[in-house]
Design a protein around this motif. Structure first.
Motif: not given
Length: 808
Positions: A87-91
């Motif tokens: 979830l740390r990935n903005s996409e």
């Protein structure tokens, strides 16, 4: 005037190549640039989105092994850590990790995405078993963030492309003007002033020696050179055509084949001299039209029909036609016609007279007997329809011809056939038709013999002529002939039926008068009835063999010195359901003819072994003799088969004796000798049946290892009244005794005959005096009776009584 020039120049500048080229470049660049701008923007957007999807897939790849461990261990904490990391990935909008048993982790952003695109799924495999699925990752992409980033990249790419497009328009226009437009205009101006036929060439613009413009100028110069060469070639071709035309005219005039052109009505438009010579076309006035049918065709309409057929079907046609000259000479011409497409046709005429004569000769050879020159069977078939409405057909067969061929060779046989053909010709009439349809079989069709009296007179004359001696180098030979006569159409509606009727009559003449005599016979329906009777009898015999309807009867053999029964002869019997008793003299030859004798012989041997084995088990020490046909040796009844049958029934070799006739020995001496020796070496006894009736019985006794001879009943029957028969029987007994052979006298029917045989020293007797042939079930009682009667004192011979009827 200068003003007008300026106005004209001002009026034409927008039509020139410079303005049009620069305008086209600008407009094309703008249109293509705008379209490409939109396309590139869309491509950039799509690429950003694709990269986002790819990145998400790679993101899942990076955590797949950890997630697999979490699912394998059902570790919710480890699964939540993996989900938080993703979830740390903005996409990424949200993550769900499940094992096969339960959901281990679920997490998502607070802000919701407006897109309804389906999430991504990744199956998780066991870290220890590659083919086993233990869980799943469900990833929801943050599409709003992805779309926003894609739109920003697209706008940035659009600004860059627009700026580049303007620079390209300016630069391209200038370069095209300097590099392309101006040199092209110069080339165009020079080309307008160039004379192609002069052979001059254009000058390549400076600096364009290696460019497309330079190659264009080279191509123009090459094209100009080709044009000049083409003009030269055309002049040469025209000269060659004139030469070829002269050659064709010469070939047309001097070729040996006739050539012509004609219209659909056969009107000749042109033709060569060979056509006139080959077709014997008559001379006519120059203004008179010449037609194809003016030639001397046997059927003038046939060539015209061929011509019209070719024009109608638009295809080549050909045919052979007979031409007749004024002096009666003939010529065969092959006519080939090809349509020209304008309503006329071209034809060629070739002389094929020699080939036609060769074909006629070949056909004549095909229907002619090469030895005698008479017609052969095919010639008879071809001529049958022209033989007339009513005639007599005689089939002539030479008696004893095969023996002449075997004894003296084929040259002597050919000489006899030639002599026979000559004799038949001498007695034939002009309307007769003669043929040789087989080895020694001739046919004479008597056109004028329409009743029996005429045919009889000519047949007797023919028999008289053919009975005369045949002169050969080795000396004259007498043969004679047998004739079969049939009438058309009463005895046959076609040649096949007529020949069959004549053959039946010929066979009837042979059977009526014996194989050693000759004569003639007319066909009558009873012969066909006899053939049908034999055919039905053949069918019945096949059915009887298949249904095991044949039975064995046993006639006792008595030791006339020891006064006891010692054996029996197995005799085959056929009690037909409708015909009653059928004599073996009828059905045994029939079985040999239709190939059943092998099966019947094996049946007889098997039944004889079975019966004698039963008698021996019951204490009766007897043997059984079995008759063997020449057709059974050696393949149908090999020696090993006889031994196998004895072993199957647990019989010693002495339990079975094999009876053979002189015909067995005559069939193939070497084969018969080997077969007999094999049986003798196995311990079986060999009897020579019907001794005294053949031509070479004494030589057979010397050559073949025999045990016993059986004197034919014809000698025993007249032994008392005919001293010669008595002397012959006594001689046979004495000779057999000196050779160490036993003797069985057949046909003993009287006490006087028995007394004489005892006096001569004959060992064994067989006949109605002791017993008729009896069924196996009655044999034991018959044997008991015979032994009892033989034990009594022998009464004095009584006067002869007529013998009982024989069933043998």
């Amino acid at each position: 005037m200068s003003l007008a020039i300026k106005q004209n120049s001002g009026a034409r500048w927008w039509k020139g190549i410079v303005f049009r080229t620069l305008s086209a470049i600008a407009l094309t660049t703008l249109l293509l640039g705008g379209a490409s701008n939109l396309i590139i923007r869309q491509l950039v957007t799509d690429r950003v989105q694709a990269q986002a999807v790819q990145g998400l897939g790679e993101l899942i790849d990076s955590v797949e092994s950890t997630a697999s461990v979490a699912c394998f261990a059902n570790d919710e904490q480890l699964a939540m850590e993996v989900a938080q990391g993703l979830l740390r990935n903005s996409e990424v909008q949200g993550i769900v990790i499940r094992s096969n048993d339960k959901e281990l982790a679920r997490i998502e952003r607070k802000e919701r995405s407006t897109s309804d695109i389906a999430p991504m799924f990744r199956s998780l495999g066991s870290p220890f078993k590659k083919d086993e699925t233990i869980g799943q990752i469900e990833l929801h992409a943050h599409w709003d963030a992805i779309y926003q980033r894609a739109a920003e990249n697209g706008r940035y790419a659009t600004i860059l492309l627009t700026a580049q497009l303007m620079l390209v328009i300016v630069g391209a226009a200038g370069m095209v003007f300097l590099v392309v437009v101006r040199p092209i205009k110069a080339i165009s101006d020079r080309l307008h002033r160039l004379d192609a036929t002069s052979g001059k060439s254009l000058r390549v613009p400076e600096g364009h020696e290696q460019t497309e413009l330079g190659r264009l100028v080279d191509d123009i110069n090459e094209l100009t050179g080709r044009l000049v060469d083409t003009l030269d070639q055309e002049r040469d071709l025209r000269r060659r055509q004139e030469i070829d035309q002269r050659k064709y005219q010469d070939l047309f005039a001097h070729t040996p084949s006739g050539i012509f052109v004609a219209d659909g009505d056969g009107r000749l438009e042109s033709f060569n001299p060979a056509f006139i010579e080959l077709t014997w076309l008559p001379a006519m006035a120059e203004d008179s039209p010449r037609l194809l049918d003016h030639a001397g065709w046997e059927n003038p309409a046939a060539p015209i029909e061929l011509l019209r057929s070719s024009l109608l079907t638009h295809a080549s046609c050909s045919g052979d036609f007979l031409l007749r000259g004024r002096r009666g000479d003939e010529r065969w011409l092959h006519l080939a016609i090809t349509p020209l497409g304008d309503g006329s046709a071209q034809g060629t005429v070739t002389d094929i007279t020699l080939r036609k004569r060769e074909e006629l000769s070949a056909r004549r050879l095909a229907i002619t007997d090469s030895l005698t020159g008479l017609n052969n069977r095919e010639g008879l078939h071809q001529a049958f329809d022209q033989l007339g409405q009513c005639f007599a057909l005689i089939v002539i067969n030479l008696d004893g011809f095969k023996q002449i061929n075997d004894a003296m060779g084929f040259p002597a046989g050919d000489q006899i056939l030639l002599n026979t053909a000559t004799r038949i010709r001498l007695l034939s009439q002009p309307d007769d038709f003669l043929a040789r349809i087989g080895g020694d079989e001739f046919v004479q069709v008597m056109a004028n013999a329409q009743d029996r009296s005429q045919a009889t007179a000519r047949a007797e004359a023919l028999l008289t002529e053919l009975a005369l001696p045949y002169p050969l180098e080795a000396g004259p030979i007498l043969l004679g002939a047998t004739l079969g006569i049939a009438f058309y159409p009463n005895d046959g509606a076609d040649l096949h039926q007529l020949l069959r009727s004549a053959e039946l009559a010929l066979n009837g003449a042979r059977q009526a008068r014996g194989a050693a005599t000759h004569g003639y016979r007319f066909f009558d329906p009873s012969l066909q009835t006899e053939v049908e009777h034999r055919r039905r009898l053949e069918d019945d015999l096949r059915q009887a063999v298949a249904a095991h309807e044949l039975r064995l009867a046993f006639q006792p053999i008595v030791d006339i010195h020891a006064n006891k029964l010692v054996g029996a002869e197995a005799l085959l019997r056929w009690q037909h359901a409708e015909r009653g008793f059928v004599s073996p003299e009828i059905f045994i030859p029939l079985a040999e003819k239709i190939g059943l004798i092998g099966e019947i012989g094996r049946f007889v041997l098997g039944e004889a072994c079975k019966q004698v084995a039963q008698w021996r088990r019951n204490g009766m020490d007897v043997y059984v003799s079995v008759n063997v046909s020449a057709r059974q040796i050696p393949d149908e009844l090999p020696a090993i088969a006889v031994q196998t049958m004895l072993r199957r029934h647990k019989l010693p070799p002495q339990a079975i004796a094999i009876e053979i006739t002189e015909g067995v020995l005559m069939s193939d001496i070497a084969v018969a000798q080997r077969w007999i020796e094999e049986l003798r070496s196995a311990g079986l006894r060999i009897y020579l049946d019907d001794f005294g009736t053949g031509y070479s019985s004494l030589s057979y006794l010397k050559r073949f290892p025999m045990d016993t001879v059986k004197i034919d009943k014809s000698f025993i029957r007249d032994m008392g009244a005919d001293t010669s028969d008595r002397a012959l029987v006594e001689a046979i007994v004495t000779m057999a005794s000196s050779l160490g052979l036993n003797v069985v006298a057949e046909g003993v029917e009287e006490l006087a005959q028995l007394a004489l045989l005892r006096e001569m020293g004959c060992t064994y007797g067989q006949g109605y005096l002791f017993s008729r042939p009896v069924a196996a079930a009655d044999f034991v009682a018959t044997a008991t009776r015979i032994d009892a009667e033989l034990a009594l004192p022998m009464p004095s011979p009584s006067p002869s009584v007529p013998p009982a009827p024989t069933f043998r």
